[in-house]
Write an enzyme that holds these catalytic residues in place. Structure first.
Site: not given
Ligand code: SAH
Ligand code: SF4
Length: 365
Positions: A90, A124, A131, A135, A138, A355
């Site tokens: 995306e 973005c 990934c 997390c 996410c 994301c």
């Molecule tokens: N993998 C990298 C970049 C992609 S995610 C990282 O984790 O930093 C980009 C940002 O979106 C990160 O700060 C991540 O923690 C946040 N993010 C992911 N899922 C989210 C959600 N459901 N609500 C708010 N922020 C989220």
């Molecule tokens: Fe991966 Fe999502 Fe964690 Fe970023 S926030 S490192 S995209 S799992």
């Protein structure tokens, strides 16, 4: 071979092998990155025979558009691309600073992005399909790791939107690596993509207009610091207590909060650049004033800034977003303790522009 995977020396070498004169590589490079051509027939300044060869030997379209969505306010476009191996990725375009762009949030939580009159066109983009970091909050983490994107597949996302904006007499102003994937897990391809986009004879996109967001891979943060790039760095911290961070971010087992913050200190020392900490505000989990005070203590003396974003709820996680008032208290508490903080409302919340959410919804069909 995907043409966007080639840097200028490789393109030069290829065209030399094809017995083309030396100046040809520059012509093709400029066609691609200055004129934004995306098919050989647009290169009207090169001979037809070469155009045909390019058509035969090179790929210009690494993916097709599987679907796209616009937010109801029209400021956000999210595109889901399908790669030839059927993997999905995306990329989102966010428009800020337009005359009609007046989100209510400015009243209760001033937001420098939407308040400023300056128009911004922020992309973005993704560095991986899926990934591996897992997390829990996410959508991309919930779908697991599919594969790394090549540098050209990263670059092509930018070119796609650059062409779209060009048709509207506009251009990309900022690029953030906050789409699917962990950029520091795909370090070399991410940096190669930045170098390609940064090339002054090509797309010429200034290093300071990129932001890399990482989950906190400490060795790569140090490597990045040593390279002394002008690119901005953001760290997804989200918790200030190791046990709690581990509950939502498995990576904390590899690199705990101390190791991440130490790596950030090293980065600031090496580059004299401020680091941003991202904080997804999860109701009742990490959004209390006590947490804000702890966080401020932890970040003391570090040239940094906190970017707090109310959680975008996802199907695989029960956490909910912090409300506006509580978010504001979090910000105020942090700032009183000496750490600058911005609250950002997520753009395109009505199109699940968080994301990985669009790919997640499609692949779960
Ligand atoms: N993998 C990298 C970049 C992609 S995610 C990282 O984790 O930093 C980009 C940002 O979106 C990160 O700060 C991540 O923690 C946040 N993010 C992911 N899922 C989210 C959600 N459901 N609500 C708010 N922020 C989220
Ligand atoms: Fe991966 Fe999502 Fe964690 Fe970023 S926030 S490192 S995209 S799992």
């Amino acid at each position: 071979m995907l043409i966007y995977d080639l840097d200028l020396p490789s393109l030069t070498k290829l065209l030399k092998e094809w017995k083309e004169p030396n100046f040809r590589a520059k012509q093709v490079w400029q066609g691609l990155y200055q004129h934004l051509y995306n098919s050989p027939d647009q290169f009207s300044n090169i001979p037809k025979s070469l155009r045909e060869k390019m058509e035969e030997q090179l790929t210009f379209a690494p993916f097709k558009v599987a679907t796209y969505q616009d937010s109801s306010d029209g400021f956000t476009r999210k595109t889901l691309f399908e790669l030839p191996d059927k993997n999905l990725l995306e990329a989102v375009l966010m428009r800020y600073g337009d005359p009609a762009d007046n989100p209510q949030i400015t009243a209760s939580a001033p937001n420098s992005e939407s308040r400023g009159a300056k128009k911004r066109r922020t992309l973005c983009i993704s560095t991986q399909a899926g990934c591996a970091m897992g997390c829990v909050f996410c959508a991309t983490g919930q779908m697991g790791f599919k594969r790394h994107l090549s540098s050209g597949e990263i670059v092509a996302q930018v070119m796609y939107y650059a062409r779209m904006l060009k048709d509207e007499n506009e251009s990309v102003t900022n690029i953030v690596f906050m789409g699917m994937g962990e950029p520091f897990h795909n370090y070399d391809n991410t940096m190669a993509a930045i170098d390609r986009l940064n090339d002054k004879d090509g797309y010429n996109f200034g290093a300071r207009r990129f932001t890399i967001s990482t989950v906190g891979l400490a060795p790569q943060i140090r490597r990045f610091a040593d390279e002394k790039r002008q690119v901005n760095l953001a760290i997804s911290l989200h918790e200030v207590d190791d046990a709690k961070r581990l509950e939502i971010m498995p990576v904390n087992k590899r690199y705990n909060i101390d190791e991440v913050i130490e790596a950030c200190r090293y980065y600031v020392d090496q580059t004299s650049r401020r680091v941003t900490f991202e904080w997804a505000l999860i109701n009742g989990v990490n959004d209390s004033p006590e947490v804000a005070v702890k966080l401020a203590k932890r970040l003391k003396g570090l040239m940094c800034h906190v970017n707090a974003i109310p959680l975008n709820p996802t199907a695989g996680y029960s956490g909910q977003a912090t409300d506006r008032q509580r978010a504001h208290i979090f910000k105020e508490t942090l700032e009183q303790a000496g750490v600058p903080c911005t609250i950002r409302m997520r753009r395109g919340i009505d199109i699940a522009a968080g994301c990985g959410q669009l790919a997640g919804s499609i692949s779960s069909l």
